[in-house]
Design a protein around this motif. Structure first.
Motif, PDB file in Angstrom:
ATOM      1  N   ALA A 141       0.865  -1.187   0.000  1.00  0.00           N
ATOM      2  CA  ALA A 141       0.000   0.000   0.000  1.00  0.00           C
ATOM      3  C   ALA A 141       0.896   1.230   0.000  1.00  0.00           C
ATOM      4  CB  ALA A 141      -0.934   0.002   1.200  1.00  0.00           C
ATOM      5  N   MET A 142       1.317   1.651  -1.187  1.00  0.00           N
ATOM      6  CA  MET A 142       2.213   2.799  -1.337  1.00  0.00           C
ATOM      7  C   MET A 142       1.462   3.929  -2.034  1.00  0.00           C
ATOM      8  SD  MET A 142       5.758   1.057  -2.607  1.00  0.00           S
ATOM      9  CE  MET A 142       6.638  -0.110  -1.588  1.00  0.00           C
ATOM     10  N   ARG A 143       1.698   5.133  -1.557  1.00  0.00           N
ATOM     11  CA  ARG A 143       1.021   6.282  -2.155  1.00  0.00           C
ATOM     12  C   ARG A 143       2.033   7.384  -2.451  1.00  0.00           C
ATOM     13  NH1 ARG A 143      -4.001   7.846  -3.072  1.00  0.00           N
ATOM     14  NH2 ARG A 143      -4.517  10.072  -3.112  1.00  0.00           N
ATOM     15  N   ASP A 144       2.040   7.831  -3.684  1.00  0.00           N
ATOM     16  CA  ASP A 144       2.859   8.966  -4.123  1.00  0.00           C
ATOM     17  C   ASP A 144       4.332   8.799  -3.736  1.00  0.00           C
ATOM     18  OD1 ASP A 144       0.599  10.192  -5.202  1.00  0.00           O
ATOM     19  OD2 ASP A 144       0.143  11.237  -3.322  1.00  0.00           O
ATOM     20  N   VAL A 145       4.896   7.644  -4.114  1.00  0.00           N
ATOM     21  CA  VAL A 145       6.311   7.390  -3.853  1.00  0.00           C
ATOM     22  C   VAL A 145       7.136   8.000  -4.988  1.00  0.00           C
ATOM     23  CG1 VAL A 145       8.066   5.623  -3.477  1.00  0.00           C
ATOM     24  CG2 VAL A 145       5.714   5.251  -2.675  1.00  0.00           C
ATOM     25  N   PRO A 146       8.147   8.833  -4.685  1.00  0.00           N
ATOM     26  CA  PRO A 146       8.939   9.473  -5.738  1.00  0.00           C
ATOM     27  C   PRO A 146       9.656   8.451  -6.615  1.00  0.00           C
ATOM     28  CG  PRO A 146       9.324  10.528  -3.616  1.00  0.00           C
ATOM     29  CD  PRO A 146       8.540   9.281  -3.343  1.00  0.00           C
ATOM     30  N   LEU A 147       9.757   8.771  -7.909  1.00  0.00           N
ATOM     31  CA  LEU A 147      10.465   7.938  -8.875  1.00  0.00           C
ATOM     32  C   LEU A 147      11.790   8.588  -9.246  1.00  0.00           C
ATOM     33  CD1 LEU A 147       7.517   7.056 -11.289  1.00  0.00           C
ATOM     34  CD2 LEU A 147       8.583   5.522  -9.644  1.00  0.00           C
ATOM     35  N   VAL A 148      12.846   7.777  -9.307  1.00  0.00           N
ATOM     36  CA  VAL A 148      14.156   8.251  -9.737  1.00  0.00           C
ATOM     37  C   VAL A 148      14.694   7.320 -10.813  1.00  0.00           C
ATOM     38  CG1 VAL A 148      14.673   9.301  -7.500  1.00  0.00           C
ATOM     39  CG2 VAL A 148      15.407   6.954  -7.955  1.00  0.00           C
ATOM     40  N   PHE A 149      15.503   7.857 -11.695  1.00  0.00           N
ATOM     41  CA  PHE A 149      16.128   7.058 -12.744  1.00  0.00           C
ATOM     42  C   PHE A 149      17.581   6.817 -12.366  1.00  0.00           C
ATOM     43  CE2 PHE A 149      18.440   7.095 -16.971  1.00  0.00           C
ATOM     44  CZ  PHE A 149      18.109   5.786 -17.289  1.00  0.00           C
ATOM     45  N   ALA A 150      17.956   5.546 -12.243  1.00  0.00           N
ATOM     46  CA  ALA A 150      19.312   5.184 -11.822  1.00  0.00           C
ATOM     47  C   ALA A 150      20.023   4.369 -12.893  1.00  0.00           C
ATOM     48  CB  ALA A 150      19.278   4.420 -10.506  1.00  0.00           C
ATOM     49  N   GLY A 151      19.833   4.741 -14.153  1.00  0.00           N
ATOM     50  CA  GLY A 151      20.564   4.086 -15.234  1.00  0.00           C
ATOM     51  C   GLY A 151      20.315   2.593 -15.273  1.00  0.00           C
ATOM     52  N   TYR A 152      21.395   1.837 -15.164  1.00  0.00           N
ATOM     53  CA  TYR A 152      21.293   0.378 -15.166  1.00  0.00           C
ATOM     54  C   TYR A 152      21.263  -0.207 -13.750  1.00  0.00           C
ATOM     55  CZ  TYR A 152      21.949   0.356 -20.202  1.00  0.00           C
ATOM     56  OH  TYR A 152      21.773   0.546 -21.548  1.00  0.00           O
ATOM     57  N   GLY A 153      21.269   0.662 -12.746  1.00  0.00           N
ATOM     58  CA  GLY A 153      21.167   0.193 -11.366  1.00  0.00           C
ATOM     59  C   GLY A 153      22.367  -0.598 -10.902  1.00  0.00           C
ATOM     60  N   ILE A 154      23.558  -0.213 -11.385  1.00  0.00           N
ATOM     61  CA  ILE A 154      24.771  -1.008 -11.147  1.00  0.00           C
ATOM     62  C   ILE A 154      25.745  -0.248 -10.243  1.00  0.00           C
ATOM     63  CG2 ILE A 154      26.857  -1.949 -12.253  1.00  0.00           C
ATOM     64  CD1 ILE A 154      25.106  -2.489 -14.731  1.00  0.00           C
ATOM     65  N   THR A 155      26.294  -0.958  -9.284  1.00  0.00           N
ATOM     66  CA  THR A 155      27.440  -0.485  -8.519  1.00  0.00           C
ATOM     67  C   THR A 155      28.540  -1.524  -8.660  1.00  0.00           C
ATOM     68  OG1 THR A 155      26.100   0.723  -6.925  1.00  0.00           O
ATOM     69  CG2 THR A 155      28.324   0.136  -6.242  1.00  0.00           C
ATOM     70  N   ALA A 156      29.620  -1.167  -9.376  1.00  0.00           N
ATOM     71  CA  ALA A 156      30.726  -2.087  -9.651  1.00  0.00           C
ATOM     72  C   ALA A 156      32.037  -1.387  -9.323  1.00  0.00           C
ATOM     73  CB  ALA A 156      30.694  -2.538 -11.110  1.00  0.00           C
ATOM     74  N   PRO A 157      32.470  -1.435  -8.074  1.00  0.00           N
ATOM     75  CA  PRO A 157      33.689  -0.714  -7.681  1.00  0.00           C
ATOM     76  C   PRO A 157      34.912  -1.101  -8.507  1.00  0.00           C
ATOM     77  CG  PRO A 157      32.509  -1.512  -5.759  1.00  0.00           C
ATOM     78  CD  PRO A 157      31.847  -2.128  -6.945  1.00  0.00           C
ATOM     79  N   GLU A 158      35.010  -2.388  -8.877  1.00  0.00           N
ATOM     80  CA  GLU A 158      36.179  -2.831  -9.643  1.00  0.00           C
ATOM     81  C   GLU A 158      36.217  -2.227 -11.045  1.00  0.00           C
ATOM     82  OE1 GLU A 158      32.951  -5.710 -10.828  1.00  0.00           O
ATOM     83  OE2 GLU A 158      33.509  -4.492  -9.087  1.00  0.00           O
ATOM     84  N   LEU A 159      35.085  -1.709 -11.497  1.00  0.00           N
ATOM     85  CA  LEU A 159      35.010  -1.066 -12.808  1.00  0.00           C
ATOM     86  C   LEU A 159      34.874   0.451 -12.690  1.00  0.00           C
ATOM     87  CD1 LEU A 159      32.527  -3.528 -14.588  1.00  0.00           C
ATOM     88  CD2 LEU A 159      35.039  -3.526 -14.678  1.00  0.00           C
ATOM     89  N   ALA A 160      35.002   0.948 -11.466  1.00  0.00           N
ATOM     90  CA  ALA A 160      34.830   2.383 -11.200  1.00  0.00           C
ATOM     91  C   ALA A 160      33.487   2.867 -11.751  1.00  0.00           C
ATOM     92  CB  ALA A 160      35.987   3.195 -11.790  1.00  0.00           C
ATOM     93  N   TRP A 161      32.428   2.120 -11.437  1.00  0.00           N
ATOM     94  CA  TRP A 161      31.098   2.426 -11.966  1.00  0.00           C
ATOM     95  C   TRP A 161      30.086   2.407 -10.819  1.00  0.00           C
ATOM     96  CZ3 TRP A 161      30.111   2.874 -17.366  1.00  0.00           C
ATOM     97  CH2 TRP A 161      28.764   3.112 -17.691  1.00  0.00           C
ATOM     98  N   ASP A 162      29.321   3.508 -10.687  1.00  0.00           N
ATOM     99  CA  ASP A 162      28.305   3.558  -9.651  1.00  0.00           C
ATOM    100  C   ASP A 162      27.136   4.399 -10.127  1.00  0.00           C
ATOM    101  OD1 ASP A 162      26.767   3.493  -7.407  1.00  0.00           O
ATOM    102  OD2 ASP A 162      28.189   4.511  -6.094  1.00  0.00           O
ATOM    103  N   ASP A 163      26.075   3.716 -10.562  1.00  0.00           N
ATOM    104  CA  ASP A 163      24.887   4.423 -11.028  1.00  0.00           C
ATOM    105  C   ASP A 163      24.149   5.145  -9.906  1.00  0.00           C
ATOM    106  OD1 ASP A 163      25.112   3.796 -13.736  1.00  0.00           O
ATOM    107  OD2 ASP A 163      24.062   1.895 -13.511  1.00  0.00           O
ATOM    108  N   TYR A 164      24.454   4.792  -8.658  1.00  0.00           N
ATOM    109  CA  TYR A 164      23.774   5.414  -7.528  1.00  0.00           C
ATOM    110  C   TYR A 164      24.571   6.552  -6.902  1.00  0.00           C
ATOM    111  CZ  TYR A 164      20.422   1.524  -7.499  1.00  0.00           C
ATOM    112  OH  TYR A 164      19.436   0.624  -7.837  1.00  0.00           O
ATOM    113  N   ALA A 165      25.727   6.868  -7.457  1.00  0.00           N
ATOM    114  CA  ALA A 165      26.581   7.891  -6.861  1.00  0.00           C
ATOM    115  C   ALA A 165      25.825   9.206  -6.698  1.00  0.00           C
ATOM    116  CB  ALA A 165      27.816   8.109  -7.736  1.00  0.00           C
ATOM    117  N   GLY A 166      25.876   9.744  -5.479  1.00  0.00           N
ATOM    118  CA  GLY A 166      25.255  11.032  -5.217  1.00  0.00           C
ATOM    119  C   GLY A 166      23.751  11.014  -5.072  1.00  0.00           C
ATOM    120  N   MET A 167      23.128   9.851  -5.108  1.00  0.00           N
ATOM    121  CA  MET A 167      21.661   9.766  -5.039  1.00  0.00           C
ATOM    122  C   MET A 167      21.229   8.880  -3.873  1.00  0.00           C
ATOM    123  SD  MET A 167      18.546  10.377  -6.051  1.00  0.00           S
ATOM    124  CE  MET A 167      18.695  11.170  -7.674  1.00  0.00           C
ATOM    125  N   ASP A 168      20.479   9.433  -2.957  1.00  0.00           N
ATOM    126  CA  ASP A 168      19.897   8.670  -1.856  1.00  0.00           C
ATOM    127  C   ASP A 168      18.537   8.152  -2.327  1.00  0.00           C
ATOM    128  OD1 ASP A 168      18.883   7.610   0.448  1.00  0.00           O
ATOM    129  OD2 ASP A 168      19.063   9.437   1.656  1.00  0.00           O
TER     130      ASP A 168
END
Length: 569
Positions: A141-168
Motif C-alpha cells: 500500500a504505497m502512495r505517491d512514492v517518488p520515482l528516480v532514474f538510476a541508469g542500469y542500477g549497477i554499482t561495480a567498484p572494480e570497474l569504477a562504476w556507480d549508477d547510484y553515486a550522489g543519489m539517496d
C-alpha cells in the motif's frame, strides 16, 4: 499440504497411460554413437519421447511447485529414477529433499497509478506494468512514492562504476534499464554485449534493496531482456517463491517489477526528459542518477503468504572406486502451472521444452549408465524444483548438500533441448571460464559433432540456469543446451527456430509436447551429455575454473579436502 499416497504406484500408472512402454534395449540407438565408442547401451529416442509425453501432459497441470501437479511430478520422477536403477539419495533415505520456501501470491486486483505533471494515469497490471513482492510485510500500500532514474542500477567498484553515486534512494522507487551498459554500445567497461551478472534483474533488485529503496521498476525491452513482454507478464502473474531467509526484510524490496518501454518513454516525456537520451547517458561512465521530475507512483495490492515445502528429487549411482566423490547431473522439473488462457483457450503452461526435455534425458542417462560399467565417481541425479522462481531448488541444495560440495567434481546441468531437428553442434549457456567447456567440446567431437560457445551471450543465460547456484558455491558447473547449426536449415534455420520458440512458446501454454517432434536432436544431445558425464565420473582429475573466473577463489578454499581423496601414484 497433504501429499499423494502411494506415490510410486501413481507415477507408474501415469506413465503407463501417457506413453508407450519403455525399451530396455532400444532398437533405434544411434549407430554413429556406437561407432564412436559410446557405451553399449545407448540413449533411446522412444524412451525420451515417452517421458516427454507423460511429463508435459495436462495431467501434470504445468508442474508448478506446491500444487497437485508437483505431487504427480515428484512421484513420476521418483519412479523413473527407481526404474533406472538408482538408489534413493534424499532425506531420511528417501527420494526427495525437502525445500522450504516462502510463497507469495497477489490476492485480488492490483491498483497502480502514475502521477506526473499534475496528471494521474492508471496503469494496467500485466499490460503496462507487472509488479510483485516477496517482502515479508506482504500486502503493498504505497502512495505517491517518488520515482528516480538510476541508469542500469549497477554499482561495480572494480570497474569504477556507480549508477547510484550522489543519489539517496531510500524510500524511493528506482527505474532502471535491463541488461548492462555495453549491450548497445562498443565494448566498454563491461566487456561488450555479453550480459554480466550486473545485467540480470536479480542483481538489480538486490542492489536497490541494499540501498533501502522502496522498489524497482525495470524497463522492458525485448532485445536486451532476451524475452518478450509475455514472458514477464506470465512470470509475475504466477505465485512467487524464495528460500527462507533470516534477512528477508532487508534482502527483498517492498515492491518490484517491470514496466513496458512505451510506458516508460511516456513517463520520461511527461517528466520533461527524453528516454533515449537518458538511456544514452546511462551507457557512459560518469552517469548520475536523477529524479524523474515530480513523478510519483501509487501501488496497492493484497498478498497471500505461506510457507510451503517443495521437493528436489535425488537418485544416486554409486561409484566403484571413488564413491565419496560426486558428479551432479541436474535439470529442473518445474514449470508455471496454470496461468492465463491463450488465444486457443489453453491455460496450462506444460513446459515441454522448458524443461521436461532435461528430466527425460536425466532418466535415460541414469538407465544407460546403470546398465553399463559402474563409474569411478558416484553420480548424483537431481531433479530440481523452483528454478523458474530464481534457481531456488539448486540454491537450497547448495546450502544443504546431500553430499559434500568440496568433493563434488562438477555439476552438469541440462536445459531446453530443441525439437526442431538435429544439429551439427552442441552448446553451453554463457561464458563459464571453466574446464567443463573443453570437456564438453571433447565429448561432442567423440560423437562426431562440434561444440559452439553460447551464440547469444547478450541474454545472460549463464545466470539463468541452475548450474549458477552451484558455481556460486565454487563447484565447477555448466549448463548444456542445444546447438544452432541444423542439418536441415543451417545456422539461419536454428536461429529462426529459437526465435520462434522464445516469441511464441517460452513460458507460455504453447510449450507442449507434440508427437511430430523430431527426436533425433534431443537424442544426439543426450548422448553427448552421457559421454561428458562418463568422462568426468571416470577421471581422477578435478574440473576447475579458469583464471579470471569469479568462482575460482571459492573453489580454492576447499582444495585440501579434494587432495585427500586423490589417489597417490
Amino acid at each position: 499440504m497433504a501429499r499423494v499416497p502411494g506415490l510410486l504406484a501413481v507415477a507408474f500408472a501415469l506413465a503407463a497411460c501417457a506413453g508407450p512402454a519403455l525399451r530396455d534395449a532400444p532398437a533405434n540407438a544411434s549407430a554413429d554413437a556406437r561407432a564412436a565408442g559410446a557405451p553399449v547401451a545407448a540413449i533411446s529416442s522412444d524412451n525420451l519421447a515417452a517421458h516427454l509425453r507423460a511429463l508435459a501432459s495436462d495431467e501434470f497441470e504445468g508442474r508448478a511447485p506446491n500444487t497437485p501437479g508437483e505431487d504427480k511430478t515428484v512421484a513420476w520422477i521418483s519412479a523413473g529414477f527407481e526404474k533406472a536403477g538408482l538408489v534413493p539419495a534424499g532425506d531420511n533415505g528417501g527420494w526427495t529433499q525437502a525445500v522450504t520456501l516462502e510463497r507469495s501470491e497477489i490476492d485480488g486486483p492490483v491498483s497502480v497509478a502514475l502521477h506526473v505533471g499534475g496528471r494521474t494515469r492508471a496503469l494496467a497490471n500485466g499490460d503496462d506494468i507487472a509488479v510483485e513482492t516477496l517482502h515479508p510485510a506482504g500486502s503493498v500500500a504505497m502512495r505517491d512514492v517518488p520515482l528516480v532514474f538510476a541508469g542500469y542500477g549497477i554499482t561495480a567498484p572494480e570497474l569504477a562504476w556507480d549508477d547510484y553515486a550522489g543519489m539517496d534512494v531510500r524510500g524511493k522507487i528506482v527505474v532502471v534499464l535491463v541488461n548492462d551498459p555495453d549491450f548497445e554500445t562498443a565494448p566498454g567497461k563491461f566487456g561488450g554485449p555479453a550480459m554480466t551478472w550486473y545485467g540480470r534483474w536479480a542483481y538489480k533488485y538486490i542492489e536497490a534493496a541494499k540501498r533501502g529503496a522502496a522498489g524497482v521498476l525495470i524497463v522492458h525491452e525485448t532485445a536486451p531482456a532476451a524475452y518478450p513482454w509475455t514472458t514477464v507478464r506470465n512470470g509475475r502473474a504466477a505465485p512467487q517463491f524464495d528460500i527462507v531467509r533470516g534477512d528477508a526484510a532487508t534482502y527483498h524490496l517492498p515492491v518490484r517489477g517491470w514496466i513496458q518501454r512505451e510506458v516508460a518513454a511516456r513517463l520520461f516525456k511527461d517528466a520533461g526528459l527524453d528516454f533515449d537520451a537518458a538511456k544514452r547517458s546511462a551507457q557512459q561512465p560518469g552517469f548520475r542518477a536523477q529524479p524523474l521530475g515530480d513523478a510519483t507512483l501509487s501501488v496497492a495490492f493484497k498478498v497471500k503468504r505461506e510457507r510451503i515445502t517443495s521437493r528436489n528429487v535425488l537418485g544416486l549411482l554409486p561409484g566403484a572406486t571413488r564413491p565419496d566423490e560426486t558428479v551432479i547431473v541436474s535439470g529442473h522439473w518445474d514449470s508455471f502451472g496454470i496461468g492465463e488462457a491463450d488465444a486457443s483457450g489453453d491455460a496450462i503452461i506444460n513446459g515441454a521444452v522448458d524443461n521436461a526435455t532435461a528430466i527425460a534425458s536425466m532418466i535415460e542417462i541414469a538407465r544407460v549408465m546403470e546398465a553399463g560399467p559402474p563409474p569411478a565417481r558416484s553420480v548424483l541425479f537431481i531433479a530440481l524444483t523452483a528454478e523458474e522462481s530464481g534457481l531456488l531448488g539448486a540454491t537450497w541444495y547448495a546450502a544443504n548438500p546431500a553430499r559434500p560440495l568440496a568433493t563434488t567434481a562438477a555439476a552438469i546441468n541440462m536445459e531446453m533441448w530443441s525439437p526442431d531437428g538435429p544439429t551439427r553442434d552442441i552448446s553451453s549457456w554463457g561464458l563459464g571460464k571453466v574446464s567443463l567447456e573443453r570437456a564438453l567440446e571433447a565429448a561432442a567431437r567423440a560423437e562426431g559433432r562440434t561444440y559452439s560457445p553460447d551464440p547469444n551471450l547478450e541474454a545472460g543465460f549463464f545466470y539463468r540456469a541452475d548450474h549458477f547456484a552451484f558455481a556460486q558455491a565454487g563447484v565447477p558447473a555448466i549448463t548444456v543446451g542445444p546447438g544452432m547449426d541444423q542439418f536441415d536449415g543451417g545456422v539461419d534455420g536454428g536461429r529462426a527456430a529459437r526465435a520462434d520458440y522464445f516469441a511464441t512458446r517460452y513460458h507460455q501454454p504453447g510449450d507442449d509436447f507434440d508427437a511430430s517432434w523430431d527426436m533425433r536432436g534431443p537424442t544426439a544431445d543426450t548422448e553427448v551429455v552421457l559421454r561428458l558425464v562418463r568422462a568426468v565420473a571416470d577421471t581422477s582429475a578435478w574440473p576447475a575454473w579458469d583464471d579470471g573466473s569469479e568462482f575460482r577463489e571459492a573453489r580454492g578454499t576447499s582444495a585440501a579436502q579434494r587432495a585427500e581423496t586423490t589417489p597417490r601414484r
